[in-house]
Design a protein around this motif. Structure first.
Motif, short mmCIF file in Angstrom:
data_model
loop_
_atom_site.label_atom_id
_atom_site.label_comp_id
_atom_site.label_asym_id
_atom_site.label_seq_id
_atom_site.Cartn_x
_atom_site.Cartn_y
_atom_site.Cartn_z
N THR A 81 0.85 21.86 -0.22
CA THR A 81 2.28 21.57 -0.23
C THR A 81 2.55 20.07 -0.13
N MET A 82 1.54 19.29 0.28
CA MET A 82 1.73 17.85 0.44
C MET A 82 1.17 17.05 -0.73
N ALA A 83 0.90 17.74 -1.84
CA ALA A 83 0.29 17.07 -2.99
C ALA A 83 1.14 15.94 -3.54
N ASN A 84 2.46 16.07 -3.48
CA ASN A 84 3.34 15.06 -4.06
C ASN A 84 3.87 14.05 -3.05
N VAL A 85 3.38 14.12 -1.80
CA VAL A 85 3.82 13.13 -0.81
C VAL A 85 3.33 11.75 -1.23
N GLY A 86 4.27 10.82 -1.40
CA GLY A 86 3.91 9.48 -1.85
C GLY A 86 3.93 8.44 -0.76
N THR A 87 4.72 8.69 0.30
CA THR A 87 4.87 7.69 1.36
C THR A 87 4.84 8.38 2.71
N LEU A 88 4.09 7.78 3.65
CA LEU A 88 4.06 8.25 5.03
C LEU A 88 4.76 7.22 5.91
N GLY A 93 3.82 7.77 19.35
CA GLY A 93 2.45 7.68 19.84
C GLY A 93 1.43 8.15 18.82
N GLN A 94 0.23 7.57 18.87
CA GLN A 94 -0.90 7.94 18.02
C GLN A 94 -0.62 7.94 16.51
N PRO A 95 -0.01 6.89 15.96
CA PRO A 95 0.24 6.87 14.52
C PRO A 95 -1.06 6.89 13.72
N ALA A 96 -2.10 6.25 14.25
CA ALA A 96 -3.38 6.21 13.54
C ALA A 96 -3.97 7.61 13.44
N ASP A 97 -3.82 8.40 14.52
CA ASP A 97 -4.35 9.77 14.51
C ASP A 97 -3.59 10.63 13.50
N ALA A 126 7.50 1.04 13.07
CA ALA A 126 6.95 2.17 12.34
C ALA A 126 5.77 1.69 11.51
N MET A 127 4.83 2.59 11.28
CA MET A 127 3.72 2.29 10.39
C MET A 127 4.01 3.00 9.07
N ILE A 128 3.87 2.28 7.97
CA ILE A 128 4.17 2.86 6.67
C ILE A 128 2.96 2.70 5.75
N TRP A 129 2.71 3.76 5.00
CA TRP A 129 1.61 3.73 4.04
C TRP A 129 2.06 4.40 2.75
N ARG A 130 1.96 3.65 1.67
CA ARG A 130 2.26 4.20 0.35
C ARG A 130 0.95 4.75 -0.21
N ARG A 131 0.93 6.01 -0.45
CA ARG A 131 -0.30 6.70 -0.83
C ARG A 131 -0.97 6.05 -2.04
N GLY A 132 -2.25 5.79 -1.91
CA GLY A 132 -2.99 5.14 -2.97
C GLY A 132 -3.21 3.66 -2.73
N SER A 133 -2.38 3.05 -1.86
CA SER A 133 -2.57 1.64 -1.54
C SER A 133 -3.72 1.50 -0.54
N ARG A 134 -4.26 0.29 -0.43
CA ARG A 134 -5.47 0.08 0.36
C ARG A 134 -5.22 -0.03 1.85
N GLU A 135 -3.99 -0.38 2.25
CA GLU A 135 -3.75 -0.54 3.67
C GLU A 135 -2.35 -0.11 4.08
N ALA A 136 -2.25 0.28 5.35
CA ALA A 136 -0.96 0.61 5.95
C ALA A 136 -0.44 -0.63 6.66
N ILE A 137 0.88 -0.74 6.80
CA ILE A 137 1.47 -1.89 7.47
C ILE A 137 2.45 -1.42 8.54
N VAL A 138 2.75 -2.31 9.47
CA VAL A 138 3.75 -2.03 10.50
C VAL A 138 5.04 -2.75 10.12
N ILE A 139 6.15 -2.03 10.21
CA ILE A 139 7.45 -2.63 9.91
C ILE A 139 8.33 -2.57 11.16
N HIS A 140 9.26 -3.50 11.25
CA HIS A 140 10.20 -3.57 12.37
C HIS A 140 11.57 -3.17 11.85
N MET A 141 12.14 -2.15 12.45
CA MET A 141 13.41 -1.61 11.98
C MET A 141 14.57 -2.16 12.78
N LYS A 142 15.74 -2.25 12.15
CA LYS A 142 16.94 -2.66 12.85
C LYS A 142 17.34 -1.59 13.85
#
Length: 233
Positions: A81-88, A93-97, A126-142
């Protein structure tokens, strides 16, 4: 200009996948006819699309775009069911896990993860990862201009079901006392023997349950302090 919410709290946990399987085709028919809903948001996804043939059959029907899964443990959801998920988007807590669990469930290669102090993101990050990219990044939200409070009463007084309940079993598994919410937990905790209580305390079971199922990070953090305190009795 309106959003429709289908609340399934009145549907037993075991019946929710079947209910969703019957509901989804009607939603998709409406989307094909009108172009709406633009977004389909599925909260507590593991309750509606767990592992099993029902979810496998629904997977090809799920829209390729405009769908949002909200879940704590991706491994509890049917991988197809998650085949089309493009962004996480990972928070709390435990975002890496959580990221690791998604990659294991879907067979995806894990990206490079940014260092997170204490394996927990600060509030507002928040940590964001676009599926297929080489690395995840941390973003700061308003920060929001309004304060929203979680539906904590549901977890304190409602029925969390067999999967979300806490079980007092003791060191030898002789007990099977089920606490289906926080109130029942407190009632049972008053009656269990010291050996059973201490067994679960040393294993960190209380904080894990509160964090995962009661959804109270502050209370879970306080429980951790008790669980790691060797002087606690």
């Amino acid at each position: 200009m309106r959003s429709i919410v289908v609340n399934l709290l009145g549907v037993p946990l075991n019946d929710r996948p079947t209910y969703f399987a019957e509901l989804l085709p009607h939603i998709l028919q409406e989307k094909a006819r009108t172009g709406r809903p633009h977004w389909l948001v599925i909260d507590e996804t593991h309750h509606l699309l767990p592992h099993g043939p029902s979810s496998v059959a629904l997977a090809p029907l799920l829209p390729e775009r405009g769908i949002l899964f909200i879940i704590v443990h991706p491994g509890d959801v049917e991988p197809m069911t998650m085949a089309n998920v493009g962004t996480l988007l990972l928070i709390g807590g435990q975002p890496a896990d959580t990221l690791e669990g998604f990659c294991k469930a879907t067979g995806e290669s894990e990206p490079v993860r940014p260092a997170v102090q204490g394996n927990k993101l600060p509030s507002g990050d928040a940590m964001i990862w676009r599926r297929g990219s080489r690395e995840a990044i941390v973003i700061h939200m308003k920060q929001p201009r309004t304060v929203r409070k979680r539906h904590s009463r549901k977890f304190a007084e409602g029925n969390l079901g067999s999967e979300g309940s806490f079980y007092f079993r003791g060191p030898n598994g002789k007990l099977n006392l089920k606490a289906s919410n926080l109130q029942f937990f407190l009632q049972l905790a008053d009656g269990v023997d010291d050996e059973t209580w201490d067994y679960h305390r040393k294993n960190g079971d209380f904080s894990k349950w509160v964090r995962a199922h009661i959804k109270d990070e502050h209370l879970a953090d306080e429980l951790v302090k008790i669980e790691v305190d060797h002087k606690a009795t």
